[in-house]
Design a protein around this motif. Structure first.
Motif, mmCIF file in Angstrom:
data_model
loop_
_atom_site.group_PDB
_atom_site.id
_atom_site.type_symbol
_atom_site.label_atom_id
_atom_site.label_comp_id
_atom_site.label_asym_id
_atom_site.label_seq_id
_atom_site.Cartn_x
_atom_site.Cartn_y
_atom_site.Cartn_z
ATOM 1 N N SER A 152 38.549 42.519 -19.804
ATOM 2 C CA SER A 152 39.307 43.483 -19.002
ATOM 3 C C SER A 152 40.477 44.035 -19.812
ATOM 4 O O SER A 152 41.560 43.438 -19.831
ATOM 5 N N PRO A 153 40.287 45.150 -20.510
ATOM 6 C CA PRO A 153 41.411 45.745 -21.251
ATOM 7 C C PRO A 153 42.592 46.093 -20.343
ATOM 8 O O PRO A 153 43.752 45.903 -20.731
ATOM 9 N N PHE A 154 42.303 46.571 -19.139
ATOM 10 C CA PHE A 154 43.393 46.866 -18.207
ATOM 11 C C PHE A 154 44.155 45.597 -17.841
ATOM 12 O O PHE A 154 45.382 45.612 -17.699
ATOM 13 N N GLY A 155 43.438 44.488 -17.696
ATOM 14 C CA GLY A 155 44.101 43.225 -17.396
ATOM 15 C C GLY A 155 45.032 42.783 -18.514
ATOM 16 O O GLY A 155 46.133 42.281 -18.261
ATOM 17 N N VAL A 156 44.602 42.964 -19.755
ATOM 18 C CA VAL A 156 45.458 42.612 -20.893
ATOM 19 C C VAL A 156 46.700 43.492 -20.907
ATOM 20 O O VAL A 156 47.825 43.018 -21.120
ATOM 21 N N TYR A 157 46.498 44.781 -20.674
ATOM 22 C CA TYR A 157 47.641 45.709 -20.643
ATOM 23 C C TYR A 157 48.630 45.329 -19.546
ATOM 24 O O TYR A 157 49.841 45.244 -19.786
ATOM 25 N N LEU A 158 48.125 45.084 -18.345
ATOM 26 C CA LEU A 158 49.007 44.746 -17.230
ATOM 27 C C LEU A 158 49.720 43.421 -17.477
ATOM 28 O O LEU A 158 50.915 43.281 -17.169
ATOM 29 N N SER A 159 49.016 42.456 -18.041
ATOM 30 C CA SER A 159 49.638 41.159 -18.326
ATOM 31 C C SER A 159 50.762 41.296 -19.332
ATOM 32 O O SER A 159 51.823 40.673 -19.188
ATOM 33 N N ARG A 160 50.552 42.098 -20.353
ATOM 34 C CA ARG A 160 51.608 42.264 -21.350
ATOM 35 C C ARG A 160 52.842 42.932 -20.747
ATOM 36 O O ARG A 160 53.970 42.482 -20.956
ATOM 37 N N ILE A 161 52.620 43.994 -19.981
ATOM 38 C CA ILE A 161 53.741 44.704 -19.378
ATOM 39 C C ILE A 161 54.500 43.797 -18.413
ATOM 40 O O ILE A 161 55.742 43.737 -18.421
ATOM 41 N N TYR A 162 53.772 43.055 -17.601
ATOM 42 C CA TYR A 162 54.424 42.221 -16.603
ATOM 43 C C TYR A 162 55.119 41.027 -17.254
ATOM 44 O O TYR A 162 56.234 40.657 -16.862
ATOM 45 N N ALA A 163 54.471 40.413 -18.242
ATOM 46 C CA ALA A 163 55.086 39.264 -18.914
ATOM 47 C C ALA A 163 56.352 39.675 -19.648
ATOM 48 O O ALA A 163 57.354 38.944 -19.647
ATOM 49 N N ALA A 164 56.332 40.842 -20.279
ATOM 50 C CA ALA A 164 57.518 41.300 -20.997
ATOM 51 C C ALA A 164 58.688 41.562 -20.051
ATOM 52 O O ALA A 164 59.851 41.354 -20.419
#
Length: 280
Positions: A152-164
């Motif tokens: 899930s590329p969208f999942g990776v993107y969302l995880s990075r944004i939220y974790a940061a």
């Protein structure tokens, strides 16, 4: 001034009502049509009930078609969607967390590649995946649908944004000072903070896998492995010769129920995450 405000509110309300009707009307037709038998399905008003409610009988007949193949399709869809969404959520959270909280050479290049994967339409991956799985003899197996579902590329993107944004570096440093390892910090601290994003990724991936038609129809020839989306379309293409239309419509209604149930179960985690964020 008040007249302009009233006109603006009326216009917005009208647009919202039209959008709601446009979205709910097909669902209403699906529910109503599932209560009819094959004789009254096309002879009565399509948007209202026709005499006796036959939904229980339709469900019973549906589950008896072809030795209960519809139940098998539902189980296959649940296995693909729940299992794939869980693994995709875990992998996405780990990858996004690493991209957000660790500095290493090539980090931005990896993230840009993820963004590029989001921009590419998913159907474009179907043929390359088929050729690759065909060469490795994975076609027409459970893994031909499951393996692509855990990415899930969208999942990776969302995880990075939220974790940061949500996981402070000071919290991680305090865990390291207490002697916790990196994986324990991620498991015990970061995952708890990232819970709203994890729920979002899981639900998005669940819906994506559940409604996917192209990939399983391309990969699977065995009808015992197919999900409910492929099975219902195969019945529809037979033009009611094997399975009556009222049973196909009832199956379509049942195929929507797991998505609604999943949303109702998980929405409280969203609300809890939004509330805790407002308190912070």
């Amino acid at each position: 001034m008040k007249t302009n405000r009233l006109a603006g509110r009326t216009g917005v309300l009208t647009v919202l009502v039209l959008a709601a009707v446009y979205s709910l009307l097909p669902v209403w037709w699906l529910v109503v049509s599932s209560t009819k038998d094959s004789g009254s399905l096309f002879s009565s008003n399509g948007f209202w009930f026709a005499g006796r409610v036959e939904i229980v009988r339709n469900i019973r007949d549906l589950l008896d078609v072809q030795q209960g193949i519809f139940g098998r399709w539902l189980l296959n869809s649940l296995l693909y969607a729940v299992g794939g969404a869980l693994v995709a959520t875990l992998l996405s959270s780990m990858a996004g967390y690493v991209l957000a909280k660790y500095r290493f050479r090539g980090r931005e290049a990896v993230f840009n590649t993820v963004l590029g994967a989001i921009l590419i339409p998913a159907p474009l991956f179907a043929l390359p995946l088929y050729l690759m799985f065909s060469a490795t003899h994975v076609v027409n197996t459970f893994w031909a649908v499951f393996i692509p579902s855990v990415v899930s590329p969208f999942g990776v993107y969302l995880s990075r944004i939220y974790a940061a944004a949500a996981v402070p570096d000071e919290l991680l440093e305090s865990g390291r000072i207490d002697g916790a390892g990196e994986f324990r910090i991620f498991r015990s601290i970061s995952l708890r903070v990232m819970q709203p994003s994890l729920v979002t990724i899981f639900l998005f991936q669940f819906v994506t896998i559940w409604t996917n038609y192209l990939l399983p129809s391309l990969m699977l020839a065995n009808d015992r492995l197919q999900p409910v989306t492929v099975g219902l379309v195969a019945w529809k293409e037979q033009r009611g010769q094997t399975v009556p239309y009222n049973l196909i419509i009832t199956g379509s209604l049942l195929s929507v129920v797991p998505i609604v149930v999943m949303f109702l179960i998980l929405q409280r985690y969203w609300q809890a995450g939004l509330t805790s964020g407002s308190i912070k």
